[in-house]
Design a protein around this motif. Structure first.
Motif, PDB file in Angstrom:
ATOM      1  N   GLY A 179       0.251  -1.141   0.236  1.00  0.00           N
ATOM      2  CA  GLY A 179       0.035  -0.334   0.312  1.00  0.00           C
ATOM      3  C   GLY A 179       0.384   1.349  -0.205  1.00  0.00           C
ATOM      4  N   ALA A 180       0.370   2.242  -0.101  1.00  0.00           N
ATOM      5  CA  ALA A 180       1.111   3.385  -0.571  1.00  0.00           C
ATOM      6  C   ALA A 180       2.201   3.456  -1.292  1.00  0.00           C
ATOM      7  CB  ALA A 180       1.113   4.117   0.819  1.00  0.00           C
ATOM      8  N   ASN A 181       2.409   2.813  -2.697  1.00  0.00           N
ATOM      9  CA  ASN A 181       3.107   2.859  -3.374  1.00  0.00           C
ATOM     10  C   ASN A 181       3.874   2.107  -2.440  1.00  0.00           C
ATOM     11  OD1 ASN A 181       2.039   3.498  -5.552  1.00  0.00           O
ATOM     12  ND2 ASN A 181       2.038   5.861  -4.792  1.00  0.00           N
ATOM     13  N   VAL A 182       4.233   1.298  -1.986  1.00  0.00           N
ATOM     14  CA  VAL A 182       5.452   0.203  -1.255  1.00  0.00           C
ATOM     15  C   VAL A 182       5.516  -1.087  -1.393  1.00  0.00           C
ATOM     16  CG1 VAL A 182       6.413  -0.096   0.170  1.00  0.00           C
ATOM     17  CG2 VAL A 182       4.933   2.156   0.553  1.00  0.00           C
ATOM     18  N   MET A 183       6.653  -1.407  -2.359  1.00  0.00           N
ATOM     19  CA  MET A 183       6.934  -2.747  -2.781  1.00  0.00           C
ATOM     20  C   MET A 183       7.706  -3.187  -1.979  1.00  0.00           C
ATOM     21  SD  MET A 183       7.051  -4.772  -5.839  1.00  0.00           S
ATOM     22  CE  MET A 183       4.593  -4.417  -6.854  1.00  0.00           C
ATOM     23  N   LEU A 184       8.061  -4.401  -1.631  1.00  0.00           N
ATOM     24  CA  LEU A 184       8.508  -4.997  -0.843  1.00  0.00           C
ATOM     25  C   LEU A 184       8.820  -6.424  -0.786  1.00  0.00           C
ATOM     26  CD1 LEU A 184       8.547  -3.376   2.565  1.00  0.00           C
ATOM     27  CD2 LEU A 184       9.885  -3.423   1.768  1.00  0.00           C
ATOM     28  N   SER A 185      10.212  -6.771  -1.152  1.00  0.00           N
ATOM     29  CA  SER A 185      11.058  -7.946  -1.275  1.00  0.00           C
ATOM     30  C   SER A 185      10.603  -9.165  -0.410  1.00  0.00           C
ATOM     31  CB  SER A 185      12.363  -8.753  -2.169  1.00  0.00           C
ATOM     32  OG  SER A 185      13.170  -8.156  -1.347  1.00  0.00           O
ATOM     33  N   TYR A 186      10.009 -10.631   0.130  1.00  0.00           N
ATOM     34  CA  TYR A 186      10.256 -11.230   0.261  1.00  0.00           C
ATOM     35  C   TYR A 186      10.144 -12.589   0.377  1.00  0.00           C
ATOM     36  CZ  TYR A 186       6.870  -7.634   3.549  1.00  0.00           C
ATOM     37  OH  TYR A 186       6.599  -7.098   4.099  1.00  0.00           O
TER      38      TYR A 186
END
Length: 204
Positions: free
Chosen positions: A126-133
Motif C-alpha cells: 500500500g501507499a506505493n510501497v512494494m517489498l521483497s519477501y
C-alpha cells in the motif's frame, strides 16, 4: 437530569463507567420507567435531546462500520488471491521449468509471462510501497493479514448488529418519554378543567 448525563457520558468525576460491547461501543439505556429520567415536563425536552444525540452518534458509527465492511469485503478476496499465488509458487520452487501465465495490467489488459522458479516474491503493502519477501515469509505475512481482515470483518458485522439494537432501544426510549409528556399534558388539562368546574360550582 443527572441520570441521563451519566448514561450518556462521563459523570462528575470525569470517569465513564457506561457498559460497552467488546469494541467499546456503549450500551443504550433501557427506559423501563420514564419517571427515572424525567420528573416534570421541564425535564422532557433536554432528555429527548440527549436521546436524539445518542441515536445520531449510533447512526454515525453505523455508517462508518458499513464503509469499513465494504472495504474489507473488497480487500479479503485480493489477499486470498495473492496468498493462493504465493502458495502455488512455493509448490513449484523446486522445479526447473518456468510457469507460463498471464497477468493483469489493468481491468481489460493482460500480458503473457514466463515465471522461473523463485525463492522470493514482491508484495504491494500500500501507499506505493512494494517489498521483497522470501516466499515462506510472504506466505506467513499474507496468512496473518487474511486472518486479521476476516476477524475484523466478523467484528464489524457483530458491531453493526449491536448498533442497530441500540438504535432501536433509543428509539423506544424516545417514544416512551414523548408519550409520557403527552399523557402529562392530558392529565394537566383534565385537572385544569376540573378546577374550573369546581370554581364555577362554588360561585354558583
Amino acid at each position: 437530569m443527572e441520570r441521563v448525563r451519566v448514561l450518556t457520558g462521563a459523570g462528575r468525576s470525569g470517569k465513564d463507567d457506561t457498559p460497552t460491547n467488546p469494541r467499546g461501543i456503549p450500551y443504550a439505556p433501557f427506559v423501563d420507567k420514564v419517571e427515572d429520567y424525567v420528573s416534570t415536563r421541564e425535564d422532557v425536552e433536554p432528555t429527548l435531546r440527549k436521546f436524539q444525540e445518542m441515536i445520531s452518534k449510533y447512526q454515525f458509527m453505523e455508517l462508518n462500520l458499513q464503509r469499513r465492511m465494504t472495504g474489507l469485503r473488497e480487500k479479503i478476496p485480493d489477499i486470498q488471491k495473492t496468498l493462493d499465488t504465493v502458495q502455488f509458487l512455493k509448490l513449484r520452487k523446486d522445479e526447473t521449468d518456468p510457469i507460463e501465465t498471464t497477468f493483469e495490467l489493468n481491468d481489460t489488459l493482460y500480458a503473457r509471462a514466463n515465471i522461473p522458479p523463485t525463492e522470493e516474491v514482491y508484495i504491494w503493502l500500500g501507499a506505493n510501497v512494494m517489498l521483497s519477501y522470501p516466499i515462506d515469509e510472504a506466505e506467513t505475512l499474507l496468512t496473518s493479514k487474511l486472518t486479521a481482515a476476516k476477524t475484523s470483518l466478523s467484528n464489524c458485522e457483530e458491531d453493526l448488529d449491536f448498533l442497530r439494537e441500540q438504535i432501536t432501544t433509543m428509539e423506544v426510549a424516545l417514544a416512551r418519554v414523548y408519550n409520557w409528556e403527552v399523557a402529562q399534558k392530558r392529565k394537566e388539562k383534565l385537572e385544569e378543567e376540573a378546577e374550573k368546574k369546581n370554581l364555577k360550582d362554588t360561585s354558583a
